[in-house]
Structures are given as C-alpha cells and as structure tokens.
Design a protein around this motif. Structure first.
Motif, mmCIF file in Angstrom:
data_model
loop_
_atom_site.group_PDB
_atom_site.id
_atom_site.type_symbol
_atom_site.label_atom_id
_atom_site.label_comp_id
_atom_site.label_asym_id
_atom_site.label_seq_id
_atom_site.Cartn_x
_atom_site.Cartn_y
_atom_site.Cartn_z
ATOM 1 N N UNK A 82 0.849 -1.193 0.000
ATOM 2 C CA UNK A 82 0.000 0.000 0.000
ATOM 3 C C UNK A 82 0.879 1.235 0.000
ATOM 4 N N UNK A 83 0.525 2.221 -0.813
ATOM 5 C CA UNK A 83 1.327 3.436 -0.940
ATOM 6 C C UNK A 83 0.977 4.416 0.180
ATOM 7 N N UNK A 84 1.958 4.694 1.040
ATOM 8 C CA UNK A 84 1.750 5.641 2.127
ATOM 9 C C UNK A 84 1.004 5.024 3.301
ATOM 10 N N UNK A 85 0.639 5.844 4.296
ATOM 11 C CA UNK A 85 -0.092 5.339 5.464
ATOM 12 C C UNK A 85 -1.454 4.783 5.079
ATOM 13 N N UNK A 86 -1.869 3.751 5.789
ATOM 14 C CA UNK A 86 -3.201 3.172 5.604
ATOM 15 C C UNK A 86 -4.073 3.631 6.761
ATOM 16 N N UNK A 110 -15.971 3.329 17.330
ATOM 17 C CA UNK A 110 -16.010 3.493 15.875
ATOM 18 C C UNK A 110 -15.038 4.559 15.388
ATOM 19 N N UNK A 111 -14.467 5.339 16.286
ATOM 20 C CA UNK A 111 -13.669 6.489 15.876
ATOM 21 C C UNK A 111 -12.474 6.067 15.034
ATOM 22 N N UNK A 112 -12.135 6.916 14.076
ATOM 23 C CA UNK A 112 -10.980 6.648 13.227
ATOM 24 C C UNK A 112 -9.721 6.511 14.064
ATOM 25 N N UNK A 113 -9.590 7.345 15.084
ATOM 26 C CA UNK A 113 -8.405 7.297 15.933
ATOM 27 C C UNK A 113 -8.248 5.929 16.583
ATOM 28 N N UNK A 114 -9.331 5.373 17.122
ATOM 29 C CA UNK A 114 -9.230 4.067 17.767
ATOM 30 C C UNK A 114 -9.008 2.963 16.739
ATOM 31 N N UNK A 115 -9.750 2.987 15.634
ATOM 32 C CA UNK A 115 -9.567 1.947 14.618
ATOM 33 C C UNK A 115 -8.145 1.951 14.082
ATOM 34 N N UNK A 116 -7.554 3.132 13.992
ATOM 35 C CA UNK A 116 -6.160 3.218 13.561
ATOM 36 C C UNK A 116 -5.240 2.558 14.586
ATOM 37 N N UNK A 117 -5.500 2.784 15.855
ATOM 38 C CA UNK A 117 -4.706 2.136 16.900
ATOM 39 C C UNK A 117 -4.850 0.618 16.876
ATOM 40 N N UNK A 118 -6.053 0.143 16.573
ATOM 41 C CA UNK A 118 -6.304 -1.293 16.593
ATOM 42 C C UNK A 118 -5.488 -2.037 15.538
ATOM 43 N N UNK A 119 -4.963 -1.320 14.563
ATOM 44 C CA UNK A 119 -4.152 -1.964 13.531
ATOM 45 C C UNK A 119 -2.861 -2.553 14.099
ATOM 46 N N UNK A 120 -2.453 -2.102 15.269
ATOM 47 C CA UNK A 120 -1.216 -2.627 15.841
ATOM 48 C C UNK A 120 -1.440 -3.940 16.609
ATOM 49 N N UNK A 121 -2.697 -4.355 16.753
ATOM 50 C CA UNK A 121 -3.010 -5.576 17.483
ATOM 51 C C UNK A 121 -2.975 -6.801 16.566
ATOM 52 N N UNK A 122 -2.772 -7.960 17.152
ATOM 53 C CA UNK A 122 -2.928 -9.199 16.403
ATOM 54 C C UNK A 122 -4.419 -9.426 16.161
#
Length: 292
Positions: A82-86, A110-122
């Motif tokens: 993916x090009x750049x941040x996802x 549902x917030x974008x901020x939290x969903x973005x953080x959740x990307x670091x989880x397994x």
C-alpha cells in the motif's frame, strides 16, 4: 431450499444486520470488506441447520468474527504494498448503518483514531478487544465465539489494552471540544494563520494522510506541532480555495474537504487536553464512495 426458507434466513440475518456490520467494520476498518463478510456469512447461514440454532445472533456473530479474522490475516501481505499510510475507511454515521450510537463507548469504538490504533493488534487481540469493549460481551461468550479459553481471552484483552493504552489517552476530548477544535482548525487553515494553527495543535501531534497512491498525500506521517501546522497551512491556506462540508464520520465530528481540482478528503481529529493530537485525512477515492 425453498423460497420461503431463503426468505426466512434472510430475515433472520437482516434483523441483526446493523450489529453484525458494526462488528465486521470494527474488526476490519473497511465498510467494503465488512459488507463482503456479511454476504459470505449469509451464504453460510443459508447452509446451516438453522432449526438447531437456539440464538441466531450469537451464531452469526461467531461466523462474522471468524470470517473477519481470516480477512485480517490474509491482508497483511497486501498492506505491505500500500502506498503511504493506511487509514480506516471513513463511514458517515448520521444516520448510522451500524445501529444506534447512543453511548459514548459505542461512538468511541467506531472512531478513526481508535480503529487506527487497533491496527497494531494481532487479529485475536483485536477480536477480543472489540467484542468486550464495543459490545460488552462477557469473556465466557467471547471464548465460545473464538474457540479459546476464558483465561486466554482475558489475557488477550489485557495485552490489547496494554498495546494501545498509552496512545488511547491521546483522544479523550468530548464531542463539544472536538467540534470547537475542528471549527477553529478549519478557520485557521483557510486563513493560513500559522500561529493559530500551531496554538491548536499538541506538541507531539501526528498527521496521517491516506491517498493510497491515487491522490496527492504525504507518504509518511507528519509529526510535531510546528511541522503539522506548516503542512496544513501549505495545503489549505490562502489561494487554495477549498470548501469544507461538515458532517459526522465514525460517530465523530468531521469535515469533507473539497479542493479546487475536485479532490475530496475526509478529515477527522483526535484531541485531548484542549489540543488536537491527531489528524486523519483520507483522500483515497476507493475509501470515499459516498462522496461521488
């Protein structure tokens, strides 16, 4: 299968659709993928021995969770190209396709901020966190859904909270404060007022811009109050003639930025302590079908 059977199966799924869509979306961060998961869940539901299912909602939650986790694992390789941040796909929530958002917890999940953080989880950590935090399911029920022990689910939730806990505190502002900061940011950006922009932004703020290689966007996160303020002053300042349409995305105040060249960017903020701590700008048109 008769037409009546198919109709009854579809009705049972439709009765729980908002919750199931919200579950899949929180797990995947993509409305498109969440819709695909629900379609596949429906096909499995059609082939199930439905008369033996005592609680369709629990059965369908299990199916949707497992399908979503399979997608999470499969897309790891695709994310590398993916090009750049996802960033998560922003979804209009007034009205909400995920059912009523009548509590702060449901909106925050549902917030974008939290969903973005959740990307670091397994994937298992993410599933336990979403099921327990957003849907308030007890660990015993989560264990049944994931085919794990209760103790294992508790540990997964503990690890998930530890992984995102520090940054989770970076967006604790209430809705009124988010509204105020967003309005002030748009006004300062339109005027190119660098001093005002810098004053609105936390010292350690980060701006993520997701263009997916389709539109102009920063290839790396922009960090620090001064750099972030200058970035947005250059992007939206005098002479740029952008328009901003206020709306609600992911349960939070947001803006759709429309540039003179027709480019459209969905903007949401993270905020705490009276300052903006995070900017989430999605310009990839594949993630903005509702703007067409």
């Amino acid at each position: 299968m008769t037409v009546t059977d198919a109709t009854q199966a579809a009705g049972a799924l439709e009765a729980h659709r908002p919750m199931l869509l919200g579950l899949a979306y929180r797990l995947l961060g993509s409305r498109h993928d969440a819709e695909d998961v629900l379609q596949e869940a429906y096909l499995r539901w059609l082939g199930a021995e439905r008369a033996a299912v005592a609680e369709p909602r629990r059965y369908l939650s299990r199916v949707v969770t497992h399908l979503a986790l399979d997608r999470l694992r499969a897309r790891r390789a695709a994310r590398e190209t993916y090009v750049g941040p996802w960033l998560p796909e922003p979804v209009p929530t007034a009205p909400s396709p995920f059912g009523p958002l009548d509590s702060v917890e449901l909106r925050d999940s549902l917030s974008t901020a939290l969903l973005h953080l959740l990307e670091r989880l397994t994937p298992p950590e993410r599933a336990v966190y979403v099921l327990h935090t957003a849907f308030d399911l007890p660990y015993a029920e989560i264990a049944e859904i994931l085919d794990r022990s209760v103790a294992d689910c508790r540990q997964l939730h503990h690890r998930a909270v530890a992984r995102i806990g520090q940054d989770r505190r970076r967006f604790t502002a209430g809705r009124a404060e988010q509204e105020r900061l967003l309005d002030a940011f748009l006004a300062a950006a339109r005027d190119g007022d660098l001093a005002a922009l810098t004053g609105l932004v936390a010292r350690d703020a980060i701006a993520w811009t997701d263009g997916g290689g389709r539109v102009k966007a920063a290839r790396n996160p922009v960090t620090g109050a001064d750099r972030v303020a200058r970035f947005f002053a250059g992007l939206y300042g005098p002479g740029r003639h952008f328009t901003a349409r206020r709306l609600e995305l992911n349960g939070q105040p947001a803006a759709l930025i429309i540039r003179p060249d027709g480019g459209r960017y969905a903007l949401t903020l993270g905020a705490a302590g009276g300052r903006i701590t995070g900017f989430y700008v999605v310009g990839n048109p594949d993630k903005l079908p509702w703007t067409a």
